[in-house]
Design an enzyme around this catalytic site. Structure first.
Site, PDB file in Angstrom:
ATOM      1  N   GLY A   1      -2.173  48.056  37.983  1.00 21.83           N
ATOM      2  CA  GLY A   1      -2.598  46.654  37.997  1.00 21.83           C
ATOM      3  C   GLY A   1      -3.786  46.308  37.129  1.00 21.83           C
TER       4      GLY A   1
ATOM      5  N   ARG B   1      20.447  44.834  41.285  1.00 22.20           N
ATOM      6  CA  ARG B   1      19.386  44.215  40.472  1.00 22.20           C
ATOM      7  C   ARG B   1      19.305  42.704  40.674  1.00 22.20           C
ATOM      8  NH1 ARG B   1      16.699  46.404  36.945  1.00 22.20           N
ATOM      9  NH2 ARG B   1      18.225  48.029  36.510  1.00 22.20           N
TER      10      ARG B   1
ATOM     11  N   ASN C   1       5.682  39.939  28.598  1.00 22.35           N
ATOM     12  CA  ASN C   1       5.508  41.355  28.948  1.00 22.35           C
ATOM     13  C   ASN C   1       4.501  41.961  27.991  1.00 22.35           C
ATOM     14  OD1 ASN C   1       6.090  43.885  30.232  1.00 22.35           O
ATOM     15  ND2 ASN C   1       7.285  44.468  28.432  1.00 22.35           N
TER      16      ASN C   1
ATOM     17  N   HIS D   1       3.420  45.701  26.259  1.00 28.07           N
ATOM     18  CA  HIS D   1       3.956  47.049  26.020  1.00 28.07           C
ATOM     19  C   HIS D   1       2.940  47.837  25.188  1.00 28.07           C
ATOM     20  CE1 HIS D   1       6.959  50.136  25.648  1.00 28.07           C
ATOM     21  NE2 HIS D   1       6.635  50.228  24.369  1.00 28.07           N
TER      22      HIS D   1
ATOM     23  N   ASP E   1      13.233  38.937  26.749  1.00 25.46           N
ATOM     24  CA  ASP E   1      14.617  38.474  26.629  1.00 25.46           C
ATOM     25  C   ASP E   1      15.507  39.479  27.362  1.00 25.46           C
ATOM     26  OD1 ASP E   1      14.918  40.628  24.948  1.00 25.46           O
ATOM     27  OD2 ASP E   1      15.226  39.456  23.126  1.00 25.46           O
ATOM     28  N   GLU E   2      16.776  39.465  27.037  1.00 28.02           N
ATOM     29  CA  GLU E   2      17.688  40.265  27.869  1.00 28.02           C
ATOM     30  C   GLU E   2      17.718  41.735  27.488  1.00 28.02           C
ATOM     31  OE1 GLU E   2      21.102  37.709  27.758  1.00 28.02           O
ATOM     32  OE2 GLU E   2      19.888  36.130  28.681  1.00 28.02           O
TER      33      GLU E   2
HETATM   34  C1  GRF Z   1       0.436  49.196  30.627  1.00 21.52           C
HETATM   35  O1  GRF Z   1       0.228  50.231  29.707  1.00 21.52           O
HETATM   36  C2  GRF Z   1       1.440  48.210  30.092  1.00 21.52           C
HETATM   37  O2  GRF Z   1       1.382  48.060  28.715  1.00 21.52           O
HETATM   38  C3  GRF Z   1       2.754  48.823  30.500  1.00 21.52           C
HETATM   39  O3  GRF Z   1       2.514  49.378  31.769  1.00 21.52           O
HETATM   40  C4  GRF Z   1       1.118  49.691  31.895  1.00 21.52           C
HETATM   41  C5  GRF Z   1       0.632  48.964  33.108  1.00 21.52           C
HETATM   42  O4  GRF Z   1      -0.715  49.265  33.381  1.00 21.52           O
HETATM   43  N1  GRF Z   1       3.817  47.841  30.497  1.00 21.52           N
HETATM   44  P1  GRF Z   1      -1.493  48.417  34.462  1.00 21.52           P
HETATM   45  O5  GRF Z   1      -0.694  48.542  35.767  1.00 21.52           O
HETATM   46  O6  GRF Z   1      -1.572  47.006  33.978  1.00 21.52           O
HETATM   47  O7  GRF Z   1      -2.824  49.068  34.587  1.00 21.52           O
END
Ligand code: GRF
Length: 200
Positions: free
Chosen positions: A12, A65, A107, A109, A141-142
């Site tokens: 988190g 899902r 999101n 990443h 997206d999907e």
């Molecule tokens: C982060 O590295 C994020 O980029 C990826 O999952 C991790 C989540 O970390 N999608 P946190 O739970 O926000 O500390």
């Protein structure tokens, strides 16, 4: 006032960065209406409760899902959520979920997409030997880790790095990038043409 919904499954830290940015006024005119986790024991949920936020556990285990997604979307809509922020949410969203919030699901990443989608992106980048990695905030997206890119931050890979030190420096940039992306999207001052997102 913009209503955000946060979905998480684990630590988190991105959620906390977003909450701190709202409290500090870096994300103006916004509030977190609900934090949802599919994992009851996630540290992020403990933090959400400690901060007095509306924290809902919606378990995914044993559910199809879309069945789970319908429960999550119902909770988001009941809470008037306008923008959904995935913050370490370890589930793929069904196409149905994505269609409920067009250009309204973000999101983050931990790589420079399209390099190293999927799990353990920092380790993948380190093992590949790239000299620069980073993070990406994108629309969902999907397809996995795929939608239009809103913000990217580059992070150099140092000779002294291991995958943990690299991941830690990427994480610092994630926290900055997510705030920037949310602020831009909430401002409405952007256009998306195909994959190209641009600020206007
Ligand atoms: C982060 O590295 C994020 O980029 C990826 O999952 C991790 C989540 O970390 N999608 P946190 O739970 O926000 O500390």
């Amino acid at each position: 006032m913009h209503s955000l919904g946060i979905l998480l499954s684990g630590r988190g830290s991105n959620f906390v960065a977003i909450a701190d940015s709202i409290d500090a006024g870096r994300i103006p005119d916004a509030r977190i209406s609900v934090v949802i986790s599919n994992k009851a024991e996630s540290p992020g949920m403990a933090t959400a409760r400690a901060r007095g936020l509306n924290a809902l556990v919606i378990p995914s285990k044993g559910k199809a899902r879309e069945e789970h997604d319908r429960e999550v979307v119902a909770a988001l809509k009941q809470n008037g959520v306008e923008l959904v922020c995935l913050a370490g949410y370890m589930r793929l969203l069904s196409p149905w979920f994505v269609q409920q919030f067009p250009h309204r699901i973000l999101n983050i990443h931990p790589s420079l997409l399209p390099a190293f989608p999927g799990l353990e992106a920092q380790e993948q980048a380190f093992a590949y030997g790239v000299k620069v990695s980073g993070c990406t905030v994108h629309f969902v997206d999907e397809e996995l880790d795929h939608g239009a890119i809103i913000v990217q931050k580059a992070v150099p890979v140092l000779d002294s790095d291991d995958e943990h030190t690299l991941a830690a420096r990427i994480l610092e940039q994630e926290h900055i990038a997510y705030t920037e992306a949310i602020t831009t999207v909430l401002s409405g001052k952007f256009q998306v043409n195909g994959r190209r997102f641009r600020n206007i």
